[in-house]
Write an enzyme that holds these catalytic residues in place. Structure first.
Site, PDB file in Angstrom:
ATOM      1  CG  ASP A 120       3.593   1.711  -5.156  1.00 44.24           C
ATOM      2  OD1 ASP A 120       3.648   1.782  -3.930  1.00 44.24           O
ATOM      3  OD2 ASP A 120       4.079   2.550  -5.929  1.00 44.24           O
ATOM      4  CG  ASP A 147       2.248   4.793  -2.871  1.00 45.40           C
ATOM      5  OD1 ASP A 147       1.736   4.339  -1.840  1.00 45.40           O
ATOM      6  OD2 ASP A 147       3.464   4.965  -3.026  1.00 45.40           O
ATOM      7  CG  ASP A 202       7.272   3.849  -6.567  1.00 48.57           C
ATOM      8  OD1 ASP A 202       6.842   2.681  -6.641  1.00 48.57           O
ATOM      9  OD2 ASP A 202       7.862   4.290  -5.566  1.00 48.57           O
TER      10      ASP A 202
HETATM   11  P1  ADP Z   1       3.603   4.441   2.455  1.00 47.92           P
HETATM   12  O1  ADP Z   1       2.193   4.070   2.199  1.00 47.92           O
HETATM   13  O2  ADP Z   1       3.715   5.907   2.740  1.00 47.92           O
HETATM   14  O3  ADP Z   1       4.540   3.966   1.403  1.00 47.92           O
HETATM   15  P2  ADP Z   1       4.665   2.363   4.222  1.00 47.92           P
HETATM   16  O4  ADP Z   1       3.663   1.269   4.127  1.00 47.92           O
HETATM   17  O5  ADP Z   1       5.937   2.186   3.523  1.00 47.92           O
HETATM   18  O6  ADP Z   1       3.996   3.758   3.845  1.00 47.92           O
HETATM   19  O7  ADP Z   1       4.968   2.623   5.766  1.00 47.92           O
HETATM   20  C1  ADP Z   1       3.924   2.947   6.651  1.00 47.92           C
HETATM   21  C2  ADP Z   1       4.446   3.487   7.940  1.00 47.92           C
HETATM   22  O8  ADP Z   1       5.229   2.490   8.596  1.00 47.92           O
HETATM   23  C3  ADP Z   1       5.384   4.670   7.801  1.00 47.92           C
HETATM   24  O9  ADP Z   1       4.681   5.866   7.745  1.00 47.92           O
HETATM   25  C4  ADP Z   1       6.216   4.565   9.055  1.00 47.92           C
HETATM   26  O10 ADP Z   1       5.515   5.110  10.153  1.00 47.92           O
HETATM   27  C5  ADP Z   1       6.328   3.078   9.262  1.00 47.92           C
HETATM   28  N1  ADP Z   1       7.560   2.553   8.689  1.00 47.92           N
HETATM   29  C6  ADP Z   1       7.685   1.791   7.596  1.00 47.92           C
HETATM   30  N2  ADP Z   1       8.971   1.478   7.368  1.00 47.92           N
HETATM   31  C7  ADP Z   1       9.697   2.076   8.319  1.00 47.92           C
HETATM   32  C8  ADP Z   1      11.103   2.149   8.653  1.00 47.92           C
HETATM   33  N3  ADP Z   1      12.033   1.551   7.917  1.00 47.92           N
HETATM   34  N4  ADP Z   1      11.464   2.866   9.714  1.00 47.92           N
HETATM   35  C9  ADP Z   1      10.541   3.471  10.463  1.00 47.92           C
HETATM   36  N5  ADP Z   1       9.230   3.449  10.221  1.00 47.92           N
HETATM   37  C10 ADP Z   1       8.799   2.766   9.177  1.00 47.92           C
HETATM   38 MG    MG Z   2       5.512   2.974  -0.027  1.00 46.91          MG
END
Ligand code: ADP
Ligand code: MG
Length: 681
Positions: free
Chosen positions: A553, A347, A549
C-alpha cells in the site's frame, strides 16, 4: 511529508554507530550542563539570601550590594551569554535578552534586590525546565535498557558469553527461559512463548516455533531456545525504534515551528512595546524610576517563555510515550496531524481482514473440480498476491492425485488478476473486468453463482481461456478486533471511515456490514491508482489518515496526510514507508495511538491557552494597576513550569484503549523516567 526529513539524518549502514549511544552521550552532556546550572542557581540563591538578610538587619555599608552583585553575576551570566550569542551569532532575539534587560533596568532604578530575585527565579526555572525536559529523552533511553549486555553464543559444544556488539550475523545463540532476547534473529530449535510487549506493546505473549522471528528486547517465556542472529546489535528492530524516536524528537513539528516563529516576532514586539510603554509613562509625567520599573516588569511578564515551551513539552513526551507501547511517530508533525485527522482510510485486505485467504468453493464449468483447481494454481503460481498463495496451498493440500501443471509465462494485471501460459495454452484468472477484457461473456447463471458467493463475503475469481472454465471462491477472515476498533475510533473522534479495496462491491458490502460501516464508507473495485485518487480528493476536505500493511500500500500511504503502517516489526520497508508505524499487527494499537495523538493536541491547546491567559492578565495588571516585579517573575516562571509539567504528564498517559486491553493502568508500561536516569553514566 515527514519521511524525507526522518530518514535524512540516518547514519550510513557501514558506519556502525549504536543509535542509542549518541543519545546517551547527549544526555551525559545535558547532565553536565545541569550540574553547572544547579551550582549557578545555588550561588544566585546565596547572594540573594545574604543580601536580603543584611537588608533586614539594616547592616550599613556596601556588603549587601556586593552580595546582590554576586546574585546578578551567577544568575545573569548564563542568560547574558545565551542572549549575546543569539544576537551576534544567530542574529535572533532571545527571550534571555528580555530577562537581562529587565534585571539591568531594575538595577538602574535602584531596585537591585528585585533584580536579583528576578534572576534567581529565572535561573531556577531554567534549571527545573532543563531537568524536566530531559525526562522526555530519558524515557527513550529506558527503551535501550531493555537490551541485555551479553549473549550466550554457541561455538560447537561451548557456550561463550559475548558482548552483543561483538556477535556477528549468522551466529547461533542460546536464550534461556526468562531471559531477554539479546538480538534479532530466527528461532532454530525449541518452542516457547515470548512476551513482545517491550517492542510491540502487545500484552499477550506470542507462541514461537522454529522459523519464527525473535526480536531483541523481548522476554523469553518457558522454553530454552536456540536462535540464529539475523541483524547485528545496531540494526535490530529495537535499535531502529530508538533511532526513529530520537530523530522524531529532534524534529520540529509545524506548531513547534509556529511557536518558534511566533516567539521571535513576539520578542521584538515585547521589546518595542515595553520601550513604547516607557515613553508613554514618562510622557504622562510618571516619575522616572516608576516608569523604568513598570517597563522592566512588562518585559518580564510579557515574554513568551511558556508559549515557546508549551508545544515541545507535550510533543516530546507523547513521542516517547508512544514508543513504549509499540507506536512510532516519525515526528511531532505526524503526531499532531494524526490527532487532527477526522477521516481515516483503510485497506481492506490484510488490514481489516487477516489477509490469510482460504479457498472455500470450486465451481467448474465443463471440467472436473481437481482439474480446475490444479489449472488455477498453475496460472497463479508466479503471482505474489495473497489470492494466488491461497489457491496454490489449496491445490497442494486438497488433491488426492496431484495434477502437475506449470505455467511458462505469467503477467500480473494489477487490481484485476493474472494471465499465464500453461502447456502452451493461454489462460487467465481474475475478476469480471479481466473476463470482459478477455472478451469472455458472463451469462446469467454464472452471475447468479458469483453473487451468491460474494454476498457471503467471499472473493470470487473467474478462470478461463477463450471460454469460462470455472469460479474459485476465497474467504478472508475479519480481524476479530476490527469491528471493536472501528467503534472505539469513532468514539475517539473519527468522523468518516473509508474502506478501500480492489475487491468486488458485493464482497466489500458484506465486509462493510459486518464492520458496522455505512455503505457510503465502502469503496470497492478500485485499482491501486484509484485508491490514491480517492485519498487525494478527500484531502481537499481536510487531513486524511490511511492505514495499511505498508508493503503493497506504499502509494496510498504516501498520498495520505498521515500514512499508518501496521505490523512493521521486522519489516524495514514498511517502517520506512509510514509516518506512523505500529510495531504490532493489532488494530487496538491504532486506537491507542489515535487516543494519544488527540490527547496530545488537547494538552497543546490547554498549554497555549493557559500561557496566553496568564500573560495577558499580568500585562493588564502591570499597565493599569501595580505589579511588583518579583511577583511578576513568579507568575511568569510559575506559568512556564506548569506548562512544562502539564506536557510531561503525557509521558505517563494511558490511552483508554490500553487500560481496557491490560485491565488496569499498567505500571510496567509506564515510562520509568526516574529509574532509567539512575542507570546512566
Ligand atoms: P485489495 O484492495 O483487496 O488489496 P487488489 O487490488 O489486490 O485488492 O485486487 C483487486 C481484485 O483483483 C481482487 O479482488 C481480485 O478479484 C483481482 N485479483 C488481483 N490479483 C489477482 C490474482 N493474482 N489472481 C486473481 N485475481 C486477482
Ligand atoms: Mg492489496
Amino acid at each position: 511529508m515527514t519521511n524525507a526529513a526522518a530518514t535524512a539524518g540516518k547514519p550510513s549502514p557501514e558506519h556502525k554507530v549504536n543509535p542509542g549511544e549518541a543519545l546517551r552521550e547527549e544526555l551525559r552532556q545535558e547532565r553536565r550542563a545541569l550540574s553547572r546550572d544547579v551550582i549557578l542557581t545555588a550561588l544566585t540563591a546565596i547572594g540573594l539570601a545574604g543580601g536580603v538578610t543584611l537588608d533586614l538587619l539594616h547592616v550599613a555599608g556596601p556588603s549587601a550590594f556586593y552580595l546582590y552583585i554576586l546574585a546578578y553575576l551567577a544568575g545573569g551570566l548564563g542568560a547574558s551569554y545565551r542572549a549575546l550569542r543569539s544576537l551576534f551569532v544567530e542574529h535572533t532575539l532571545d527571550i534571555d535578552l528580555l530577562m537581562v534587560l529587565a534585571a539591568v533596568a531594575a538595577a538602574l532604578v535602584g531596585e537591585v534586590r528585585d533584580g536579583a530575585i528576578l534572576l534567581f527565579l529565572f535561573q531556577l526555572a531554567e534549571t527545573l525546565e532543563a531537568y524536566a525536559m530531559g525526562n522526555t529523552k530519558r524515557a527513550v533511553v529506558a527503551l535501550m535498557n531493555l537490551k541485555p549486555e551479553e549473549a550466550t553464543v554457541l561455538v560447537g559444544e561451548k557456550m561463550v558469553d559475548t558482548p552483543i556488539d561483538e556477535v556477528p550475523v549468522g551466529a547461533l545463540i542460546l536464550v534461556r527461559p526468562g531471559e531477554r532476547v539479546p538480538l534479532d534473529g530466527e528461532l532454530i530449535s525449541g518452542d516457547t512463548t515470548v512476551d513482545q510487549s517491550p517492542i510491540t506493546g502487545e500484552s499477550v505473549p506470542v507462541d514461537k516455533a522454529p522459523g519464527d522471528t525473535l526480536f531483541a528486547g523481548t522476554v523469553n517465556g518457558f522454553g530454552a531456545v536456540r536462535m540464529k542472529v539475523s541483524k547485528d546489535a545496531s540494526h535490530s528492530t529495537l535499535a531502529r525504534m530508538i533511532e526513529l524516536v530520537t530523530e522524531a524528537q529532534a524534529q520540529r513539528s509545524p506548531s513547534q515551528r509556529f511557536s518558534d516563529w511566533f516567539g521571535q516576532r513576539y520578542t521584538v514586539l515585547v521589546l518595542v512595546g515595553s520601550a513604547a510603554a516607557l515613553g508613554l509613562f514618562l510622557l504622562f509625567g510618571m516619575p522616572h524610576s516608576d516608569a523604568f520599573y513598570k517597563a522592566a516588569t512588562l518585559l518580564v511578564v510579557a515574554s513568551p517563555c511558556a508559549i515557546v515551551i508549551s508545544v515541545p513539552a507535550a510533543v516530546l513526551s507523547a513521542l516517547a510515550r508512544a514508543a513504549r507501547f509499540g507506536v512510532l511517530f516519525k515526528g511531532g508533525g505526524a503526531l499532531e496531524e494524526f490527532g487532527a485527522a477526522r477521516t481515516m482510510g483503510f485497506d481492506k485486505t490484510g488490514t481489516l481482514t487477516e489477509g490469510q485467504m482460504k479457498v472455500t468453493d470450486v465451481v467448474p464449468f465443463g471440467v472436473s473440480e481437481p482439474e480446475l483447481l490444479a489449472l488455477t494454481a498453475a496460472i497463479e503460481s508466479a503471482s505474489e498476491h495473497p489470492i494466488a498463495a491461497a489457491i496454490v496451498v489449496a491445490a497442494q493440500a486438497e488433491q488426492e492425485a496431484p495434477i502437475a501443471l506449470s505455467a511458462s509465462s505469467t503477467t500480473a494485471v494489477p487490481g484485476h488478476g493474472v494471465r499465464a501460459t500453461v502447456d502452451g495454452r493461454d489462460y487467465w484468472a481474475g475478476n469480471r473486468a479481466l473476463a470482459a477484457e478477455e472478451g469472455v461473456a458472463i451469462d446469467a447463471e454464472v452471475t447468479a453463482v458469483l453473487e451468491r458467493l460474494e454476498r457471503l463475503g467471499r472473493t470470487s475469481i473467474l478462470v478461463g481461456s477463450d471460454r469460462l472454465l470455472g469460479v474459485v471462491a476465497l474467504a478472508d477472515t475479519l480481524r476479530p478486533s476490527a469491528a471493536g476498533a472501528l467503534r472505539s475510533l469513532r468514539a475517539a473522534g473519527v468522523e468518516k471511515f473509508m474502506m478501500l479495496t480492489g475487491d468486488h462491491a458485493n464482497v466489500a458490502a458484506a465486509v462493510g456490514e459486518q464492520l458496522g460501516l455505512d455503505p457510503t464508507e465502502v469503496h470497492a473495485g478500485l485499482l491501486p491508482e484509484e485508491k490514491v485518487e480517492l485519498i487525494v480528493a478527500e484531502r481537499q476536505r481536510g487531513p486524511v489518515t490511511f492505514v495499511g500493511d505498508g508493503v503493497n500500500d506504499a502509494a496510498a500511504l504516501v498520498s495520505a496526510s498521515v500514512g499508518v503502517a501496521m505490523g512493521v516489526a521486522g519489516s524495514d520497508a514498511a517502517l520506512e514507508a509510514a509516518d506512523v508505524a505500529l510495531l504490532a499487527d493489532d488494530l487496538g494499537k491504532l486506537t491507542q495511538a489515535y487516543q494519544l495523538a488527540r490527547h496530545t493536541n488537547t494538552v497543546i491547546r490547554q498549554n497555549l491557552f493557559f500561557a496566553l491567559g496568564v500573560m495577558l492578565v499580568m500585562v493588564l495588571i502591570t499597565l493599569f494597576g501595580h505589579l511588583p516585579l518579583p511577583l511578576g517573575v513568579l507568575g511568569h516562571e510559575g506559568g512556564t513550569i506548569l506548562v512544562v509539567l502539564n506536557g510531561l504528564r503525557l509521558l505517563n498517559y494511558n490511552p483508554p484503549e490500553l487500560r481496557e486491553a491490560t485491565g488496569a493502568p499498567d505500571s510496567a508500561l509506564r515510562a520509568p523516567t526516574v529509574r532509567s536516569s539512575e542507570r546512566l553514566g
